[in-house]
Design a protein around this motif. Structure first.
Motif, PDB file in Angstrom:
ATOM      1  N   THR A 199       0.826  -1.210   0.000  1.00 30.67           N
ATOM      2  CA  THR A 199       0.000   0.000   0.000  1.00 30.67           C
ATOM      3  C   THR A 199       0.854   1.252   0.000  1.00 30.67           C
ATOM      4  OG1 THR A 199      -1.675  -1.226   1.251  1.00 30.67           O
ATOM      5  CG2 THR A 199      -1.911   1.159   1.168  1.00 30.67           C
ATOM      6  N   LEU A 200       1.943   1.226   0.747  1.00 29.62           N
ATOM      7  CA  LEU A 200       2.852   2.377   0.789  1.00 29.62           C
ATOM      8  C   LEU A 200       3.498   2.606  -0.570  1.00 29.62           C
ATOM      9  CD1 LEU A 200       4.350   4.588   2.348  1.00 29.62           C
ATOM     10  CD2 LEU A 200       5.988   2.843   3.100  1.00 29.62           C
ATOM     11  N   LEU A 201       3.968   1.538  -1.200  1.00 23.44           N
ATOM     12  CA  LEU A 201       4.576   1.671  -2.524  1.00 23.44           C
ATOM     13  C   LEU A 201       3.560   2.190  -3.546  1.00 23.44           C
ATOM     14  CD1 LEU A 201       6.734  -1.584  -2.695  1.00 23.44           C
ATOM     15  CD2 LEU A 201       7.595   0.773  -2.692  1.00 23.44           C
ATOM     16  N   GLY A 202       2.344   1.703  -3.458  1.00 28.45           N
ATOM     17  CA  GLY A 202       1.315   2.164  -4.374  1.00 28.45           C
ATOM     18  C   GLY A 202       1.044   3.656  -4.230  1.00 28.45           C
ATOM     19  N   ALA A 203       0.996   4.121  -2.991  1.00 30.21           N
ATOM     20  CA  ALA A 203       0.759   5.548  -2.747  1.00 30.21           C
ATOM     21  C   ALA A 203       1.923   6.393  -3.246  1.00 30.21           C
ATOM     22  CB  ALA A 203       0.530   5.794  -1.259  1.00 30.21           C
ATOM     23  N   LEU A 204       3.126   5.899  -3.064  1.00 33.38           N
ATOM     24  CA  LEU A 204       4.305   6.637  -3.539  1.00 33.38           C
ATOM     25  C   LEU A 204       4.338   6.693  -5.064  1.00 33.38           C
ATOM     26  CD1 LEU A 204       6.914   5.204  -1.007  1.00 33.38           C
ATOM     27  CD2 LEU A 204       6.159   7.584  -1.130  1.00 33.38           C
ATOM     28  N   ARG A 205       3.965   5.596  -5.715  1.00 34.80           N
ATOM     29  CA  ARG A 205       3.911   5.602  -7.179  1.00 34.80           C
ATOM     30  C   ARG A 205       2.840   6.575  -7.668  1.00 34.80           C
ATOM     31  NH1 ARG A 205       6.131   1.563 -10.234  1.00 34.80           N
ATOM     32  NH2 ARG A 205       5.639   3.049 -11.894  1.00 34.80           N
ATOM     33  N   GLY A 220       3.786  10.216  -7.754  1.00 32.60           N
ATOM     34  CA  GLY A 220       4.675  10.737  -8.781  1.00 32.60           C
ATOM     35  C   GLY A 220       6.062  10.138  -8.821  1.00 32.60           C
ATOM     36  N   LEU A 221       6.342   9.118  -8.005  1.00 36.44           N
ATOM     37  CA  LEU A 221       7.679   8.538  -7.990  1.00 36.44           C
ATOM     38  C   LEU A 221       7.767   7.325  -8.906  1.00 36.44           C
ATOM     39  CD1 LEU A 221       8.596   8.667  -4.180  1.00 36.44           C
ATOM     40  CD2 LEU A 221       8.885  10.426  -5.941  1.00 36.44           C
ATOM     41  N   GLU A 222       8.917   7.182  -9.537  1.00 32.26           N
ATOM     42  CA  GLU A 222       9.183   5.985 -10.328  1.00 32.26           C
ATOM     43  C   GLU A 222       9.499   4.825  -9.391  1.00 32.26           C
ATOM     44  OE1 GLU A 222       8.710   5.775 -13.502  1.00 32.26           O
ATOM     45  OE2 GLU A 222       8.186   7.907 -13.659  1.00 32.26           O
ATOM     46  N   ALA A 223       9.610   3.630  -9.951  1.00 36.98           N
ATOM     47  CA  ALA A 223       9.738   2.418  -9.137  1.00 36.98           C
ATOM     48  C   ALA A 223      10.914   2.480  -8.166  1.00 36.98           C
ATOM     49  CB  ALA A 223       9.852   1.199 -10.044  1.00 36.98           C
ATOM     50  N   VAL A 224      12.101   2.843  -8.678  1.00 39.41           N
ATOM     51  CA  VAL A 224      13.289   2.878  -7.820  1.00 39.41           C
ATOM     52  C   VAL A 224      13.142   3.943  -6.742  1.00 39.41           C
ATOM     53  CG1 VAL A 224      15.770   3.321  -7.742  1.00 39.41           C
ATOM     54  CG2 VAL A 224      14.802   1.958  -9.611  1.00 39.41           C
ATOM     55  N   THR A 237      10.692   2.783  -4.078  1.00 41.28           N
ATOM     56  CA  THR A 237      11.277   1.773  -3.193  1.00 41.28           C
ATOM     57  C   THR A 237      12.204   2.413  -2.172  1.00 41.28           C
ATOM     58  OG1 THR A 237      11.166   0.115  -4.958  1.00 41.28           O
ATOM     59  CG2 THR A 237      12.646  -0.341  -3.119  1.00 41.28           C
ATOM     60  N   GLU A 238      13.085   3.295  -2.646  1.00 38.30           N
ATOM     61  CA  GLU A 238      14.024   3.948  -1.738  1.00 38.30           C
ATOM     62  C   GLU A 238      13.291   4.848  -0.741  1.00 38.30           C
ATOM     63  OE1 GLU A 238      16.691   5.879  -4.403  1.00 38.30           O
ATOM     64  OE2 GLU A 238      17.922   4.071  -4.709  1.00 38.30           O
ATOM     65  N   SER A 239      12.260   5.534  -1.208  1.00 40.44           N
ATOM     66  CA  SER A 239      11.489   6.404  -0.323  1.00 40.44           C
ATOM     67  C   SER A 239      10.750   5.592   0.732  1.00 40.44           C
ATOM     68  CB  SER A 239      10.487   7.239  -1.127  1.00 40.44           C
ATOM     69  OG  SER A 239      11.151   8.170  -1.950  1.00 40.44           O
ATOM     70  N   ALA A 240      10.223   4.451   0.335  1.00 36.57           N
ATOM     71  CA  ALA A 240       9.522   3.597   1.290  1.00 36.57           C
ATOM     72  C   ALA A 240      10.471   3.149   2.400  1.00 36.57           C
ATOM     73  CB  ALA A 240       8.926   2.382   0.582  1.00 36.57           C
ATOM     74  N   ILE A 241      11.672   2.745   2.019  1.00 33.81           N
ATOM     75  CA  ILE A 241      12.670   2.335   3.017  1.00 33.81           C
ATOM     76  C   ILE A 241      13.019   3.493   3.939  1.00 33.81           C
ATOM     77  CG2 ILE A 241      15.056   1.558   3.329  1.00 33.81           C
ATOM     78  CD1 ILE A 241      14.716   0.015   0.657  1.00 33.81           C
TER      79      ILE A 241
END
Length: 213
Positions: free
Chosen positions: A123-129, A132-136, A139-143
């Motif tokens: 869910t966090l990755l989905g919200a970050l995508r 406006g963030l790309e996959a990499v 991922t880094e932002s989630a961490i």
């Protein structure tokens, strides 16, 4: 005569694992992480120590299960704006870690593969995508965001949970500042130990998500 399915050798059923995990969390609240040993847990559950290793072969496996249980419901949010969804998820995580004594210490460094942990991450990755963030980047932002939340709660619990030595330590710190050549610290030493952790957490997650939509 009705035939009953044979119980396989090896790990006990999942319900027993849940019972042991719940007992471990109760013991955690009562005595803290340092006092949580497999021997004490076995006594609390009413089994032999060796039996526990059928449920959890290592203490790390037990901590993974405890961390997974801590995160129950953390992925739930009704926010439609991506940036606010991210912030809500992080608030959920902070609340979950604070709900148990030493919760951040339990969660730090674990790698649960359960639905609570993976659901929050998804869910966090989905919200970050969506933000406006790309996959990499996502991922880094989630961490980064999860590590911020863990670190924040680690400090929060270390200074707000029962610590009989804390008042003396803070007095010693203020005395050391006053004796030294630290003009800025001297000016602000009165505020040491009076941190509003909730406000600082909000400030932190808003700074870390400022570029999201």
């Amino acid at each position: 005569m009705t035939a009953h399915p044979a119980r396989g050798r090896g790990r006990p059923p999942a319900a027993d694992r849940a019972h042991v995990t719940a007992a471990a969390l109760r013991l955690l609240d009562e005595a803290g992480l340092d006092a949580l040993t497999m021997r004490k847990l076995a006594t609390a559950v009413g089994v032999q120590v060796g039996t526990l290793y059928g449920y959890f072969p290592t203490k790390r496996a037990l901590l993974n299960a405890m961390a997974e249980e801590l995160l129950a419901g953390c992925a739930e949010t009704d926010e439609t704006v991506p940036s606010e969804r991210v912030r809500t998820l992080l608030r959920n995580l902070r609340t979950a870690l604070l709900s148990r004594r030493d919760g951040a210490r339990v969660y730090a460094g674990t790698h649960s593969t359960g639905p609570n942990t993976l659901g929050l991450t998804e869910t966090l990755l989905g919200a970050l995508r969506e933000g406006g963030l790309e996959a990499v980047e996502a991922t880094e932002s989630a961490i980064l965001l999860v590590n911020f939340a863990i670190g924040h709660v680690l400090e929060e619990q270390a200074t707000t949970e029962a610590n009989p030595d804390l008042p003396g330590e803070m007095a010693e710190l203020k005395d050391a500042i006053q004796r030294g050549d630290y003009p800025l610290l001297t000016e602000f030493r009165v505020h040491l130990g009076e941190t509003d952790y909730g406000r600082l957490f909000e400030q932190g997650i808003r700074s870390l998500t400022a570029t999201l939509r």
